[in-house]
Motif scaffolding. Sequence first.
Motif, mmCIF file in Angstrom:
data_model
loop_
_atom_site.group_PDB
_atom_site.id
_atom_site.type_symbol
_atom_site.label_atom_id
_atom_site.label_comp_id
_atom_site.label_asym_id
_atom_site.label_seq_id
_atom_site.Cartn_x
_atom_site.Cartn_y
_atom_site.Cartn_z
ATOM 1 N N TRP A 187 0.858 -1.191 0.000
ATOM 2 C CA TRP A 187 0.000 0.000 0.000
ATOM 3 C C TRP A 187 0.894 1.240 0.000
ATOM 4 N N TYR A 188 0.700 2.100 -0.992
ATOM 5 C CA TYR A 188 1.501 3.310 -1.153
ATOM 6 C C TYR A 188 0.600 4.536 -1.045
ATOM 7 N N ARG A 189 1.114 5.563 -0.370
ATOM 8 C CA ARG A 189 0.330 6.771 -0.096
ATOM 9 C C ARG A 189 0.739 7.907 -1.034
ATOM 10 N N GLY A 190 -0.274 8.605 -1.552
ATOM 11 C CA GLY A 190 0.052 9.675 -2.480
ATOM 12 C C GLY A 190 -0.944 10.815 -2.465
ATOM 13 N N ASP A 191 -0.504 11.943 -3.021
ATOM 14 C CA ASP A 191 -1.324 13.142 -3.185
ATOM 15 C C ASP A 191 -1.115 13.600 -4.623
ATOM 16 N N CYS A 192 -2.170 13.554 -5.424
ATOM 17 C CA CYS A 192 -2.037 13.758 -6.870
ATOM 18 C C CYS A 192 -2.582 15.093 -7.353
ATOM 19 N N HIS A 193 -2.858 16.012 -6.450
ATOM 20 C CA HIS A 193 -3.396 17.320 -6.853
ATOM 21 C C HIS A 193 -2.703 18.375 -6.001
ATOM 22 N N LEU A 194 -1.639 18.971 -6.582
ATOM 23 C CA LEU A 194 -0.791 19.912 -5.858
ATOM 24 C C LEU A 194 -0.411 21.067 -6.776
ATOM 25 N N HIS A 195 -0.276 22.255 -6.201
ATOM 26 C CA HIS A 195 0.048 23.446 -6.986
ATOM 27 C C HIS A 195 1.323 24.101 -6.467
ATOM 28 N N SER A 196 2.217 24.408 -7.394
ATOM 29 C CA SER A 196 3.467 25.079 -7.059
ATOM 30 C C SER A 196 3.417 26.523 -7.547
ATOM 31 N N TRP A 197 4.537 27.217 -7.437
ATOM 32 C CA TRP A 197 4.589 28.595 -7.917
ATOM 33 C C TRP A 197 4.607 28.674 -9.448
ATOM 34 N N HIS A 198 4.523 27.531 -10.106
ATOM 35 C CA HIS A 198 4.375 27.542 -11.561
ATOM 36 C C HIS A 198 2.940 27.822 -11.985
ATOM 37 N N SER A 199 1.992 27.850 -11.031
ATOM 38 C CA SER A 199 0.656 28.384 -11.342
ATOM 39 C C SER A 199 0.261 29.309 -10.202
#
Length: 505
Positions: A187-199
Motif C-alpha cells: 500500500w503506497y500513499r500519495g497526493d495527486c493534486h498539488l500546486h506550485s509557484w508555476h501556477s
Amino acid sequence: MGEDTHDQAHGIGRRALFVTGAAAALTLGGVSFAAADGQREETRTVHGTLPPGSPDFVYVPVEVPAGVQEVKVSYTYDKPSVPAGTQGNALDIGLFDERGTELGGRGFRGWSGGARTEFFVRAEDATPGYLPGPVREGTWYVALGPYTVAPQGLTYELTITLTYGEAGRTPRPVYPPSRAKGRGRAWYRGDCHLHSWHSDGRRTPAEIAALARAAGLDFINSSDHNTNSSHAHWADQAGDDLLIMLGEEVTTRNGHVVALGTGPGTFVDWRYRARDNRWARFAREIRRAGGLVVPAHPHATCVGCGWKFGFGEADAVEVWNGPYTPDDEVTLADWDNQLVASVRHGRAWLPAMGNSDAHRDPDTVGMPQTVVLADDLTREAIQEGIRAGRSYVAESKNVTLAFTVTGGRGRQAGIGERLALAADTPVTVRLEVAGAPRCSVRFVTDQGVLFTSDPLPVSGTGTVEWRTTPAYAAYVRAELRHEAALGPLPGALAALTNPVFLTVA
C-alpha cells in the motif's frame, strides 16, 4: 530604451476583431515593433475595455522582429465595486509564440492565470508558469482570459517590452524518473493534486517535496493549472523514497480535471467548454500521453469549477478535495449514485480518490491522501492501482485501513474486487482501523447506510464486522467519520474506501 509615446487602444467594438479557430475566442488588432535599429529595448503599451459577456479568450497579436532576446509582458486592470452577489473583474493572462493559438497548444509558451502581473520568456529562462525557448521572429500572441467581468466592463492596460540581443542557450530538460524504490506489492500513499509557484501556488517544488515526505507520502503528482512548465523542475526532488509523477490541472470554464501521470513535457489544452464538443479529444490525448483522467472537485462552488463534461471519459474521480466540506459530501453522494447505476447496467465503475489541492500555507499536503495497493512504486503500477479502484482515501498518514469481505468457504475479496456467491450466501464485512480516535464506521451499500458502529476508542484502533448477503447488498464500501457536531448530520470523513462488489453467481 525606446518607448512608445502613444498608446494603442483595443476594445470590443472599437477595433476590428478576427475570429480564431475556437468559437469563444477573438483576436484584436496587432501590436507592431520596429527592427532593433541599435536600441536595447522597445516598449508598447495598449489598453482596452472588455464588456460583460466577452469571449473566454481574447488574443493580442504582437509582431516580434528578428534579434529579440526577451519578451516581457505586464498588465493591470480595474476592479470597480460591484453589488453584492455580482462578480467583479478577474483577468487571466498567458502567451503563445509564432506557431499560433490553435487548439492543441503548438504555440503555447505559458500561462499564469491571475497569479502574476508580469512575466518574461527568454531562450535560457522564463517566469514560473512559462517555457524557456527560442524567441523567433513572427506574430506572437498575448492571451487574455476574462474570467469574470463586472457590469461596468473590464478596462485593462497591457505593456509589452522586447529586449534585443544575443539569445542564450535553452537548457535540455531533465525529468524525474518513473520509478522509486518500492516495497514490492504494498500500500503506497500519495497526493495527486498539488500546486506550485508555476501556477497559483506559493510553494516551490522543493518545498512541496519536503512537505510530501513529512506527510508520509510515497508518491505525488504535479498538477499546476494549464501549464507544464514545472515538469523540468522536479527531478532534483525525486528520490528512492518519493515517486514524482507529472501532470496538469486542466482548468476549463466548465470544470477542472487532473491529468495524472502524463509523459514528461505533456501539455493539455483547456480552451473549450462542454458545449464545444472537444473534451473527448483532449481526454484521449491525456491517455495517449500515459496519463489518467480524473475530474477534480466536481461540485466545487467557485466560478467555472463545477464539472460539466460528464464522466464517460474519466478513469477515476476526486470525491474528496482538501479539508472535508459540504461540496465533498455532495460529490460523495453523486459518486455513490454512479456506483448504483454501474451495478444496474452491468458497466464499469468509477473509482474514487482524494487529494489535498494544496496551494500555500496553511494548506496541508497529504490531507487527504489516496492509499493505493500497487505492485511496485512506479508510475504505471500506481496508475493501475488507481484505475482498478484498489485504494482508499485517508485524512493523514495516521489512518490505516484493512477492508475485506469473506464468505462461501472462506473466499475473500478486498477493496476494488468482486466476490461472486449464491444470492443467500452469508458474507462477513470486516474493517480494521488504526489512527482514528472516536471515529465511527459506516458500511454503505446500494441501499444506503446499513450499519453504523459506536465510536472507536481514544486509541483509534479497532475492528468492526457486519454480516449481509449478495442479495441484500450489491456492493459494500466503508466510511470512517468523525463524531458529528450537529445531531443527524454525518461527521466529516476521516477515511473512505472504494467498494467491494458482491455478485450473484
